[in-house]
Design a protein around this motif. Structure first.
Motif, PDB file in Angstrom:
ATOM      1  N   CYS A   1       0.811  -1.220   0.000  1.00  0.00           N
ATOM      2  CA  CYS A   1       0.000   0.000   0.000  1.00  0.00           C
ATOM      3  C   CYS A   1       0.843   1.268   0.000  1.00  0.00           C
ATOM      4  O   CYS A   1       0.297   2.363   0.160  1.00  0.00           O
ATOM      5  N   LEU A   2       2.150   1.131  -0.202  1.00  0.00           N
ATOM      6  CA  LEU A   2       3.008   2.305  -0.288  1.00  0.00           C
ATOM      7  C   LEU A   2       3.077   2.812  -1.724  1.00  0.00           C
ATOM      8  O   LEU A   2       4.132   3.205  -2.214  1.00  0.00           O
ATOM      9  N   SER A   3       1.947   2.788  -2.404  1.00  0.00           N
ATOM     10  CA  SER A   3       1.876   3.236  -3.790  1.00  0.00           C
ATOM     11  C   SER A   3       0.417   3.525  -4.129  1.00  0.00           C
ATOM     12  O   SER A   3      -0.501   3.033  -3.470  1.00  0.00           O
ATOM     13  N   VAL A   4       0.224   4.306  -5.178  1.00  0.00           N
ATOM     14  CA  VAL A   4      -1.130   4.566  -5.659  1.00  0.00           C
ATOM     15  C   VAL A   4      -1.756   3.264  -6.137  1.00  0.00           C
ATOM     16  O   VAL A   4      -2.943   2.996  -5.903  1.00  0.00           O
ATOM     17  N   LEU A   5      -0.952   2.439  -6.812  1.00  0.00           N
ATOM     18  CA  LEU A   5      -1.441   1.164  -7.327  1.00  0.00           C
ATOM     19  C   LEU A   5      -1.987   0.283  -6.208  1.00  0.00           C
ATOM     20  O   LEU A   5      -3.071  -0.303  -6.320  1.00  0.00           O
ATOM     21  N   GLY A   6      -1.246   0.193  -5.104  1.00  0.00           N
ATOM     22  CA  GLY A   6      -1.680  -0.652  -3.991  1.00  0.00           C
ATOM     23  C   GLY A   6      -2.947  -0.135  -3.343  1.00  0.00           C
ATOM     24  O   GLY A   6      -3.860  -0.915  -3.012  1.00  0.00           O
ATOM     25  N   LEU A   7      -3.032   1.180  -3.149  1.00  0.00           N
ATOM     26  CA  LEU A   7      -4.242   1.744  -2.545  1.00  0.00           C
ATOM     27  C   LEU A   7      -5.420   1.685  -3.504  1.00  0.00           C
ATOM     28  O   LEU A   7      -6.578   1.622  -3.070  1.00  0.00           O
ATOM     29  N   ALA A   8      -5.148   1.692  -4.804  1.00  0.00           N
ATOM     30  CA  ALA A   8      -6.225   1.519  -5.777  1.00  0.00           C
ATOM     31  C   ALA A   8      -6.810   0.109  -5.668  1.00  0.00           C
ATOM     32  O   ALA A   8      -8.030  -0.079  -5.785  1.00  0.00           O
TER      33      ALA A   8
ATOM     34  N   ASN B   1      10.855   9.091  -9.558  1.00  0.00           N
ATOM     35  CA  ASN B   1      10.054   9.355  -8.359  1.00  0.00           C
ATOM     36  C   ASN B   1       8.568   9.145  -8.630  1.00  0.00           C
ATOM     37  O   ASN B   1       7.822   8.675  -7.759  1.00  0.00           O
ATOM     38  N   TYR B   2       8.132   9.490  -9.815  1.00  0.00           N
ATOM     39  CA  TYR B   2       6.738   9.309 -10.193  1.00  0.00           C
ATOM     40  C   TYR B   2       6.368   7.826 -10.158  1.00  0.00           C
ATOM     41  O   TYR B   2       5.335   7.429  -9.605  1.00  0.00           O
ATOM     42  N   ILE B   3       7.220   6.981 -10.741  1.00  0.00           N
ATOM     43  CA  ILE B   3       6.961   5.534 -10.749  1.00  0.00           C
ATOM     44  C   ILE B   3       7.036   4.968  -9.334  1.00  0.00           C
ATOM     45  O   ILE B   3       6.257   4.084  -8.957  1.00  0.00           O
ATOM     46  N   LEU B   4       7.945   5.495  -8.524  1.00  0.00           N
ATOM     47  CA  LEU B   4       8.049   5.050  -7.135  1.00  0.00           C
ATOM     48  C   LEU B   4       6.726   5.252  -6.406  1.00  0.00           C
ATOM     49  O   LEU B   4       6.229   4.356  -5.715  1.00  0.00           O
ATOM     50  N   MET B   5       6.119   6.429  -6.561  1.00  0.00           N
ATOM     51  CA  MET B   5       4.863   6.708  -5.887  1.00  0.00           C
ATOM     52  C   MET B   5       3.695   5.983  -6.540  1.00  0.00           C
ATOM     53  O   MET B   5       2.734   5.613  -5.873  1.00  0.00           O
ATOM     54  N   GLU B   6       3.780   5.752  -7.842  1.00  0.00           N
ATOM     55  CA  GLU B   6       2.654   5.150  -8.547  1.00  0.00           C
ATOM     56  C   GLU B   6       2.539   3.657  -8.299  1.00  0.00           C
ATOM     57  O   GLU B   6       1.456   3.147  -8.006  1.00  0.00           O
ATOM     58  N   CYS B   7       3.652   2.924  -8.409  1.00  0.00           N
ATOM     59  CA  CYS B   7       3.552   1.462  -8.268  1.00  0.00           C
ATOM     60  C   CYS B   7       4.464   0.891  -7.189  1.00  0.00           C
ATOM     61  O   CYS B   7       4.523  -0.326  -7.017  1.00  0.00           O
TER      62      CYS B   7
ATOM     63  N   PHE C   1      12.080  -0.878  -0.155  1.00  0.00           N
ATOM     64  CA  PHE C   1      12.880  -2.097  -0.290  1.00  0.00           C
ATOM     65  C   PHE C   1      12.933  -2.869   1.030  1.00  0.00           C
ATOM     66  O   PHE C   1      12.950  -4.096   1.043  1.00  0.00           O
ATOM     67  N   GLU C   2      12.979  -2.148   2.151  1.00  0.00           N
ATOM     68  CA  GLU C   2      13.052  -2.809   3.458  1.00  0.00           C
ATOM     69  C   GLU C   2      11.804  -3.634   3.740  1.00  0.00           C
ATOM     70  O   GLU C   2      11.845  -4.593   4.507  1.00  0.00           O
ATOM     71  N   ARG C   3      10.689  -3.267   3.150  1.00  0.00           N
ATOM     72  CA  ARG C   3       9.416  -3.927   3.442  1.00  0.00           C
ATOM     73  C   ARG C   3       8.976  -4.895   2.356  1.00  0.00           C
ATOM     74  O   ARG C   3       8.055  -5.678   2.568  1.00  0.00           O
ATOM     75  N   GLY C   4       9.620  -4.860   1.214  1.00  0.00           N
ATOM     76  CA  GLY C   4       9.306  -5.802   0.144  1.00  0.00           C
ATOM     77  C   GLY C   4       8.645  -5.131  -1.038  1.00  0.00           C
ATOM     78  O   GLY C   4       7.710  -4.342  -0.879  1.00  0.00           O
ATOM     79  N   VAL C   5       9.139  -5.433  -2.241  1.00  0.00           N
ATOM     80  CA  VAL C   5       8.641  -4.846  -3.480  1.00  0.00           C
ATOM     81  C   VAL C   5       8.150  -5.970  -4.384  1.00  0.00           C
ATOM     82  O   VAL C   5       8.705  -7.071  -4.402  1.00  0.00           O
ATOM     83  N   ASP C   6       7.107  -5.694  -5.153  1.00  0.00           N
ATOM     84  CA  ASP C   6       6.494  -6.674  -6.042  1.00  0.00           C
ATOM     85  C   ASP C   6       7.459  -7.035  -7.170  1.00  0.00           C
ATOM     86  O   ASP C   6       7.733  -6.226  -8.063  1.00  0.00           O
ATOM     87  N   GLN C   7       7.963  -8.277  -7.132  1.00  0.00           N
ATOM     88  CA  GLN C   7       8.952  -8.694  -8.118  1.00  0.00           C
ATOM     89  C   GLN C   7       8.353  -8.813  -9.519  1.00  0.00           C
ATOM     90  O   GLN C   7       8.996  -8.501 -10.515  1.00  0.00           O
ATOM     91  N   ARG C   8       7.126  -9.243  -9.609  1.00  0.00           N
ATOM     92  CA  ARG C   8       6.496  -9.407 -10.919  1.00  0.00           C
ATOM     93  C   ARG C   8       6.126  -8.076 -11.564  1.00  0.00           C
ATOM     94  O   ARG C   8       5.921  -8.012 -12.770  1.00  0.00           O
ATOM     95  N   ARG C   9       6.012  -7.016 -10.797  1.00  0.00           N
ATOM     96  CA  ARG C   9       5.659  -5.707 -11.323  1.00  0.00           C
ATOM     97  C   ARG C   9       6.905  -4.914 -11.697  1.00  0.00           C
ATOM     98  O   ARG C   9       6.816  -3.838 -12.307  1.00  0.00           O
ATOM     99  N   SER C  10       8.075  -5.445 -11.400  1.00  0.00           N
ATOM    100  CA  SER C  10       9.314  -4.702 -11.586  1.00  0.00           C
ATOM    101  C   SER C  10       9.566  -4.345 -13.048  1.00  0.00           C
ATOM    102  O   SER C  10       9.931  -3.209 -13.374  1.00  0.00           O
ATOM    103  N   LEU C  11       9.390  -5.282 -13.953  1.00  0.00           N
ATOM    104  CA  LEU C  11       9.645  -5.013 -15.369  1.00  0.00           C
ATOM    105  C   LEU C  11       8.608  -4.057 -15.953  1.00  0.00           C
ATOM    106  O   LEU C  11       8.923  -3.229 -16.813  1.00  0.00           O
ATOM    107  N   TRP C  12       7.344  -4.158 -15.491  1.00  0.00           N
ATOM    108  CA  TRP C  12       6.324  -3.219 -15.942  1.00  0.00           C
ATOM    109  C   TRP C  12       6.708  -1.803 -15.540  1.00  0.00           C
ATOM    110  O   TRP C  12       6.570  -0.856 -16.333  1.00  0.00           O
TER     111      TRP C  12
END
Length: 795
Positions: free
Chosen positions: A169-176, A255-261, A361-372
Motif C-alpha cells: 500500500c506504499l503506492s497509488v497502485l496498492g491503494l487503488a 520518483n513518479y513511478i516510485l509513488m505510482e507502483c 525495499f526494506e518492506r518488500g517490493v512486487d517482483q512481478r511488477r518490476s519489469l512493468w
C-alpha cells in the motif's frame, strides 16, 4: 503515504468523496490521518490572456500589459518578468486574492503606472522553486477559468497511515487495489506505450550478481539521445502534491513511478559506466561518495552496485555522485531491481540513510511488477526528454518469484473470527485480493499474489477475510471458559499469583498504580539508590526516562506528586512490577525481580464525615501483615534496619527467617521534593520470594468455633523503649490452651514521659463448652503476673 484522489482515479473509477474513501480505508486497517488540499491557496488564480505588452516608460525591465482575465474588461497589469510577451496565456491573481505566502493583491501604482493584479511565476504560486519568469500556460487554456481546473491539479490528497506489514500500500497502485476491494469496483492497470528502436541492447550491459540471495532480480533499459530539463507540468505538479520536489525530467520520472507502483528505480549516466554492472557486497573499509556528496565508509555487509572500477550506488539506498544524471547527460541506464529487504534495512540503519526507496525495499517490493515499472518509466523518460529507448532489456533473475501456497479452512476462519461467514464470501474476498483459490473440500489451497509479502500463513488469510467483512461488525461475545478439574492441583503460575495479589490489594481498598519501567537517573540519585547495577537506556525518549528502575519508589512517589497536584488529601497505592539490575551472567545481561510496592499518605480513609487521622507506621505494617496472612505465610518478624537509602526509620521484614522486603517512612527531605506535607509511608516486598514460600505453604483446615469467646482487656505501663512485640511474644510464649488471640488496641504516650500505656485485648475460647468468668479472670491475672515478672512492667 500521500494519495492523490485524482491519481487514484486513473486506476479505479471511484466517484465518491475523499472523506468516504478515508473512512472505508480506515475500517480496512489503513487509517486516514488527514485530508490535505495542496493547491487550496491558489484556488482563486485565473487564466489570463496578454492582449498587449509594451515597455514601461519609466523602467528598463518592466512591462505594462493589458490582460483579458474574463472580467469583462481588460486589466492593466505591470509585470517585471523578462519572459512576458503578447499573446501568452498566464496565471493571474486578481485584486483581493490572497497568495500562498499570505500576500494580498491590491490596486497599486508601479512607477506611476496603475496595476490591477499580478501575473504569477511558479514559485509565487507555490508550485516549484522556478522564479526565472512568469508561468506560461498552454495556448488552448480558456480565459477566465480557474488555474487548478485548467492544469488538472490534484486538489484532494489523503494522508494514509500504512502499517509496516502492508508494503503493497506504499503506492497509488496498492491503494487503488484496496479501493476496488472496498467498493467492489473494477481495477485496471494502463498499458505501457513503449516504443523501442535501434539495435538489441539486452547484452549492451554486462550483468553479474555475485550472491543470488542478496539480489533476486536486476534489470535495466538504455535510453539514448535524451535532453535533461524540466518535467512536464503534470508530473511536476503531481509530485509536488504528494510532497516530492521536482528536480529534472529524468529523476522526476523515477520518483513518479516510485509513488505510482511502489518500485524504486535509479538512473545512471550511461557514459559514466564502463559497460559492466556487478551487484556485490562492498569491500570492508572502502569509501564511496553518495548523491548527497557525503563520503561513506562501507562494510562487507553493505550491498553495492558496481562497475569494473568500483561502486556506483548503494543498492536500494542511494546512488553515487559520480554516476548521477547531470544537465550534460545524453544517455541513461535505468535500473529496476529487487533486493533482499534485510540487507537494505541493515545498511540504511547503519548509515542513517533513510530514503523513499530504502523504505520500500526494506518492506518488500512486487517482483512481478518490476519489469512493468521499468518499461513505464522508460516510455515516460523518452516522451519527456525526446530520447529513444533501445530495444531489449538487460536482465538477470537468479531467484525467480515463486508464489506461496497457503492452506485455508473456512471452518477455522469462522471459529477464529467468531462469525459464520458464507464460503462464497470468503472465496470472493480472497480472489478480490488477487489470490488464486482452489476450493475443494474443507481445506482450500490459496496462492498469494506477488505484491502481498505479508500473506504467508492461514492466520493472515483469516485476517484478510475478517477485515473485509468488517471487524467492527463482529458482535462482542464473551467466550466460553472451560476449566478442567484435573488441572486444579497443578502448580499456580506466576501470572495467576500476581492476579490474586492484585485482587487482594483492591479488596483491601488500595488503588493500583501502573508506571513505566523507565525512570531518570536523577530520580534514582535523589533517593540515594546506588549507581552500581543500573541499566541505562541507549536512546531514551527523554532525560526523565534514561534508566530502568531499580526500585518501585520513584514511580510511586511521582504518583504521589501527581495526585497531590489534583487536590488529593490521602493516598493508598500499590503496584506490582519488575525492577531491573545489570547481571552479566544473565542471557539478557539484566536480572528482573518481581516486587510489590505500597504507599500510604495523609487521610486514613477516602470518605469520612469526620477526620479519622493520618496513615502511619501501624497502617502500612497492618497491610503487610494482612498480605502475609492472605498468603498463609504465618507471622512475620520486623527488625529495625540500621540504614536505608530513602527510608528513615526503616524496618526489615522477615518471613520464616528470610528477608522479604522493607517498610518505613520516606525521609522528609526527599518526600518534600514530591510536595508531601505529611509523612509518607512505603513498603517494598520481593514477590518472587513470597511466591516461592506461598507455593510451599501448607494450609490447615479446622472446624468453626461453636462456643462464644470471652474477651478481657489489660493495660500495661511499660518503658517507652520496650517493644509491643516483646510483650506479645511473652504472652504467646506461655502457651495457654484457652488463649485464642492477643492484639494491641490502644496506645497512650504522655508528653515528655519515659513510660507509655499499651492496652491489649485477650480473647479466650474453649472448643467444647462456654467459659466462666472466674476461670477467665484467673487466666488474665496469670498473664499479668507473667508480664510483671518477665518484663518488669506495671499493670
Amino acid at each position: 503515504m500521500l494519495l492523490s484522489l485524482q491519481w487514484l482515479r486513473e486506476f479505479v473509477p471511484y466517484e465518491g468523496s475523499a472523506e468516504a474513501l478515508g473512512d472505508r480505508l480506515t475500517m480496512l486497517g489503513l487509517e486516514l490521518e488527514e485530508i490535505v488540499h495542496p493547491y487550496d491557496a491558489i484556488r482563486d488564480i485565473v487564466v489570463g490572456h496578454v492582449v498587449e505588452c509594451t515597455p514601461h516608460p519609466d523602467s528598463d525591465h518592466m512591462h505594462v500589459c493589458k490582460v483579458d482575465a474574463g472580467q469583462g474588461a481588460l486589466l492593466d497589469i505591470v509585470c517585471g518578468a523578462p519572459n512576458v510577451a503578447q499573446g501568452q496565456k498566464v496565471p493571474v491573481a486578481l485584486v483581493g486574492t490572497t497568495m500562498p505566502g499570505g500576500l494580498v493583491i491590491k490596486k497599486a501604482k508601479l512607477r506611476g503606472m496603475p496595476s490591477f493584479g499580478m501575473i504569477c511565476s511558479e514559485r509565487e504560486l507555490g508550485l516549484t522553486e522556478d522564479h526565472s519568469g512568469i508561468m506560461v500556460l498552454p495556448a488552448d487554456a480558456p480565459v477566465g477559468a480557474r488555474l487548478v481546473d485548467v492544469l488538472e491539479l490534484d486538489r484532494e490528497v489523503l494522508d494514509i497511515s500504512i502499517t509496516p506489514n502492508r508494503a503493497d500500500c506504499l503506492s497509488v497502485l496498492g491503494l487503488a487495489r484496496e479501493t476496488a476491494l472496498a467498493f467492489h469496483l473494477p481495477f485496471s492497470i494502463p498499458e505501457v506505450p513503449l516504443v523501442e528502436s535501434g539495435s538489441d541492447a539486452s547484452r549492451a550491459m554486462s550483468l553479474e550478481i555475485v550472491d543470488p540471495e542478496l539480489c533476486w532480480l536486476y534489470s535495466g533499459r538504455i535510453i539514448e539521445n535524451i535532453k535533461v530539463g524540466p518535467s512536464p507540468m503534470k508530473i511536476r505538479h503531481r509530485l509536488h502534491a504528494v510532497g516530492l520536489r521536482p528536480i529534472s525530467n529524468i529523476v522526476d520520472v523515477t520518483n513518479y513511478i516510485l509513488m505510482e507502483c511502489g518500485q524504486p528505480l535509479h538512473s545512471f549516466d550511461m557514459d559514466r559506466l564502463d559497460g559492466r554492472i556487478i551487484v556485490a557486497p562492498a569491500t570492508e573499509g572502502e569509501t564511496f561518495v553518495t548523491l548527497d556528496e557525503q563520503e561513506r565508509v562501507l562494510k562487507a555487509a553493505d550491498l553495492t552496485i558496481r562497475d569494473g572500477r568500483g561502486p556506483v550506488a548503494l543498492a536500494g539506498v542511494m546512488g553515487g555522485l559520480h554516476s548521477s544524471i547531470t544537465d550534460a547527460s545524453t544517455s541513461v541506464f535505468l535500473e529496476s531491481a529487487i533486493f533482499r529487504p534485510a540487507t537494505i534495512r541493515r545498511t540504511s540503519r547503519r548509515l542513517g540513510l533513510s530514503s523513499d526507496a530504502s523504505y520500500r525495499f526494506e518492506r518488500g517490493v512486487d517482483q512481478r511488477r518490476s519489469l512493468w515499472a521499468l518499461d513505464r518509466a522508460a516510455a515516460m523518460i523518452a516522451a519527456s526528454s525526446g530520447g529513444t529507448v533501445r530495444a531489449g532489456v538487460c536482465k538477470a533473475e537468479p531467484r525467480p518469484y515463486v508464489a506461496p501456497v497457503i492452506p485455508f479452512r473456512p471452518a477455522r476462519a469462522n471459529a477464529v473470527l467468531g462469525v459464520e461467514l458464507d464460503g462464497e464470501f470468503a472465496r470472493g474476498t480472497l480472489e478480490a485480493l488477487g489470490c488464486g483459490v482452489e476450493a475443494e473440500g474443507g481445506e482450500w489451497r490459496v496462492t498469494a499474489p506477488s505484491w502481498r509479502y505479508d500473506l504467508s500463513r492461514e492466520a493472515d488469510l483469516i485476517e484478510e477475510v475478517g477485515r473485509v467483512h468488517g471487524l467492527d461488525t463482529i458482535p462482542p461475545v464473551l467466550p466460553l471458559l472451560e476449566r478442567n478439574l484435573d488441572d486444579a492441583s497443578a502448580p499456580e503460575t506466576s501470572f495467576s499469583f500476581w492476579m490474586r495479589v492484585k485482587r487482594w490489594g483492591k479488596g483491601l481498598g488500595l488503588n493500583e498504580a501502573v508506571n513505566y519501567s523507565f525512570v531518570g537517573h536523577r530520580d534514582l540519585d535523589h533517593l540515594n539508590l546506588p549507581r552500581e547495577g543500573r541499566i541505562s537506556i541507549m536512546n531514551p525518549l527523554s532525560s526523565e526516562q534514561d534508566a530502568l528502575r531499580t526500585a518501585l519508589a520513584p514511580g510511586l512517589l511521582q504518583n504521589l506528586r501527581t495526585n497531590l497536584a489534583q487536590g488529593a488529601t490521602g493516598l493508598r497505592l500499590f503496584e506490582l512490577a519488575h525492577v531491573f539490575e545489570a547481571d552479566a551472567a544473565s542471557d539478557t545481561t539484566a536480572r528482573e525481580t518481581s516486587m510489590l510496592g505500597l504507599l500510604m499518605y495523609g487521610d486514613r480513609y477516602d470518605c469520612a464525615w469526620q477526620a479519622q487521622g493520618d496513615a502511619g507506621y501501624a497502617d502500612v505494617k497492618g497491610v503487610v501483615e494482612h498480605l502475609m496472612a492472605f498468603l498463609h505465610l504465618g507471622g512475620m518478624t520486623c527488625t529495625l534496619a540500621e540504614e536505608h537509602p530513602y527510608l528513615l526509620p526503616c524496618v526489615q521484614v522477615e518471613v520464616q527467617g528470610r528477608p522479604v522486603g522493607v517498610m518505613g517512612r520516606v525521609r522528609p527531605d526527599m518526600a518534600d521534593a514530591f510536595h508531601a506535607r505529611k509523612e509518607v509511608w512505603m513498603a517494598e516486598l520481593n514477590l518472587d520470594d513470597l511466591f516461592a514460600m506461598h507455593q510451599k505453604a501448607a494450609i490447615h483446615f479446622q472446624s468453626l468455633p461453636v462456643f462464644p469467646p470471652v474477651r478481657r482487656d489489660i493495660t500495661v505501663m511499660a518503658p517507652a523503649s520496650l517493644r509491643a512485640g516483646d510483650m506479645v511474644a511473652c504472652v504467646e510464649g506461655m502457651k495457654l490452651p484457652l488463649l485464642e488471640d492477643i492484639s494491641l488496641i490502644d496506645i497512650f504516650e504522655p508528653e515528655h514521659a519515659e513510660e507509655r500505656n499499651l492496652t491489649f485485648r485477650l480473647t479466650f475460647r474453649h472448643a467444647e463448652r462456654t467459659l466462666k468468668d472466674a476461670e477467665v479472670d484467673k487466666l488474665r491475672e496469670k498473664i499479668a503476673a507473667a508480664l510483671v515478672k518477665t518484663l518488669g512492667v506495671r499493670i
